[in-house]
Motif scaffolding. Structure first.
Motif, PDB file in Angstrom:
ATOM      1  N   CYS A  88       0.874  -1.166   0.000  1.00  6.66           N
ATOM      2  CA  CYS A  88       0.000   0.000   0.000  1.00  6.66           C
ATOM      3  C   CYS A  88       0.917   1.225   0.000  1.00  6.66           C
ATOM      4  N   TYR A  89       0.656   2.159  -0.879  1.00  3.47           N
ATOM      5  CA  TYR A  89       1.475   3.365  -1.027  1.00  3.47           C
ATOM      6  C   TYR A  89       0.643   4.594  -0.689  1.00  3.47           C
ATOM      7  N   ILE A  90       1.267   5.540   0.012  1.00  6.11           N
ATOM      8  CA  ILE A  90       0.622   6.822   0.291  1.00  6.11           C
ATOM      9  C   ILE A  90       1.579   7.931  -0.132  1.00  6.11           C
ATOM     10  N   TRP A  91       1.078   8.850  -0.966  1.00  9.29           N
ATOM     11  CA  TRP A  91       1.864  10.001  -1.423  1.00  9.29           C
ATOM     12  C   TRP A  91       1.296  11.282  -0.851  1.00  9.29           C
ATOM     13  N   ASP A  92       2.168  12.264  -0.674  1.00  6.15           N
ATOM     14  CA  ASP A  92       1.745  13.600  -0.278  1.00  6.15           C
ATOM     15  C   ASP A  92       1.128  14.277  -1.499  1.00  6.15           C
ATOM     16  N   TRP A  93      -0.090  14.783  -1.396  1.00  6.67           N
ATOM     17  CA  TRP A  93      -0.788  15.386  -2.530  1.00  6.67           C
ATOM     18  C   TRP A  93      -0.068  16.619  -3.057  1.00  6.67           C
ATOM     19  N   LYS A  94       0.394  17.501  -2.159  1.00  9.87           N
ATOM     20  CA  LYS A  94       1.011  18.756  -2.602  1.00  9.87           C
ATOM     21  C   LYS A  94       2.346  18.538  -3.310  1.00  9.87           C
ATOM     22  N   THR A  95       3.213  17.691  -2.724  1.00 10.17           N
ATOM     23  CA  THR A  95       4.573  17.534  -3.257  1.00 10.17           C
ATOM     24  C   THR A  95       4.712  16.362  -4.230  1.00 10.17           C
ATOM     25  N   THR A  96       3.762  15.442  -4.265  1.00  9.61           N
ATOM     26  CA  THR A  96       3.770  14.184  -5.019  1.00  9.61           C
ATOM     27  C   THR A  96       4.868  13.214  -4.552  1.00  9.61           C
ATOM     28  N   LYS A  97       5.487  13.494  -3.422  1.00 11.30           N
ATOM     29  CA  LYS A  97       6.539  12.617  -2.874  1.00 11.30           C
ATOM     30  C   LYS A  97       5.894  11.456  -2.115  1.00 11.30           C
ATOM     31  N   LEU A  98       6.550  10.290  -2.184  1.00 12.75           N
ATOM     32  CA  LEU A  98       6.067   9.124  -1.450  1.00 12.75           C
ATOM     33  C   LEU A  98       6.163   9.404   0.042  1.00 12.75           C
ATOM     34  N   TYR A  99       5.053   9.243   0.752  1.00 15.40           N
ATOM     35  CA  TYR A  99       4.997   9.515   2.183  1.00 15.40           C
ATOM     36  C   TYR A  99       5.221   8.233   2.979  1.00 15.40           C
ATOM     37  N   LYS A 100       4.570   7.145   2.555  1.00 12.28           N
ATOM     38  CA  LYS A 100       4.670   5.894   3.300  1.00 12.28           C
ATOM     39  C   LYS A 100       4.297   4.726   2.400  1.00 12.28           C
ATOM     40  N   LYS A 101       4.918   3.568   2.652  1.00 15.28           N
ATOM     41  CA  LYS A 101       4.499   2.331   1.983  1.00 15.28           C
ATOM     42  C   LYS A 101       4.709   1.173   2.936  1.00 15.28           C
ATOM     43  N   TRP A 102       3.881   0.160   2.818  1.00 15.06           N
ATOM     44  CA  TRP A 102       4.033  -1.021   3.647  1.00 15.06           C
ATOM     45  C   TRP A 102       3.445  -2.234   2.945  1.00 15.06           C
ATOM     46  N   LYS A 103       3.903  -3.413   3.368  1.00 19.38           N
ATOM     47  CA  LYS A 103       3.405  -4.678   2.814  1.00 19.38           C
ATOM     48  C   LYS A 103       2.060  -4.963   3.464  1.00 19.38           C
ATOM     49  N   ALA A 104       0.986  -4.856   2.685  1.00 20.96           N
ATOM     50  CA  ALA A 104      -0.360  -5.014   3.219  1.00 20.96           C
ATOM     51  C   ALA A 104      -0.908  -6.426   3.003  1.00 20.96           C
ATOM     52  N   HIS A 105      -0.528  -7.059   1.880  1.00 20.21           N
ATOM     53  CA  HIS A 105      -1.073  -8.374   1.526  1.00 20.21           C
ATOM     54  C   HIS A 105       0.007  -9.263   0.911  1.00 20.21           C
TER      55      HIS A 105
END
Length: 135
Positions: A88-105
């Motif tokens: 699962c990936y989460i990006w910052d909307w303003k900067t488009t930089k990757l904020y967080k990722k983790w193994k979800a499944h």
């Protein structure tokens, strides 16, 4: 019978275009986030003219061949997507930089959804047959 009447043609195909099997509307209804098969999320204006926002592209995940869904956080601070490796990936909307990722499944993370009221909570759905609630 063929009539040689000049007709304006608009070129809408382009070799760099990829199919976009998953699309979501932003909470403020100004943007469409589209999961592109070239492992990117591209953003289009949903107001007036349908136009790509070239400054907003989110990448780093691997989705080619899968219709992994995506979702905005309720306050539009972040954009989230699943990927083919179960992350699962989460990006910052303003900067488009990757904020967080983790193994979800263990296999494809095909679905992601942000809690509409509690912004720290998300749900992921995987091809491993599981729904997971993250806090």
């Amino acid at each position: 019978m063929r009539m040689d009447i000049p007709v304006d043609m608009k070129y809408i195909a382009d070799p760099t275009m990829h199919s976009m099997p998953a699309v979501t509307l932003s909470p403020n209804q100004k943007w469409l986030a589209c999961q592109s098969m070239d492992n990117k999320i591209v953003i289009f204006s949903a107001l007036n003219r349908f136009k790509m926002n070239r400054k907003k592209t989110f990448s780093g995940h691997m989705v080619a061949g899968y219709a992994c869904t995506l979702d905005f956080s309720p306050d539009m601070s972040y954009l989230m997507s699943g990927d083919a490796d179960g992350k699962c990936y989460i990006w910052d909307w303003k900067t488009t930089k990757l904020y967080k990722k983790w193994k979800a499944h263990d296999s494809v993370c095909i679905g992601v959804l942000w809690h509409p009221h509690e912004s720290s909570k998300v749900v992921t759905a995987g091809w491993d047959g599981l729904l997971k609630f993250w806090d």
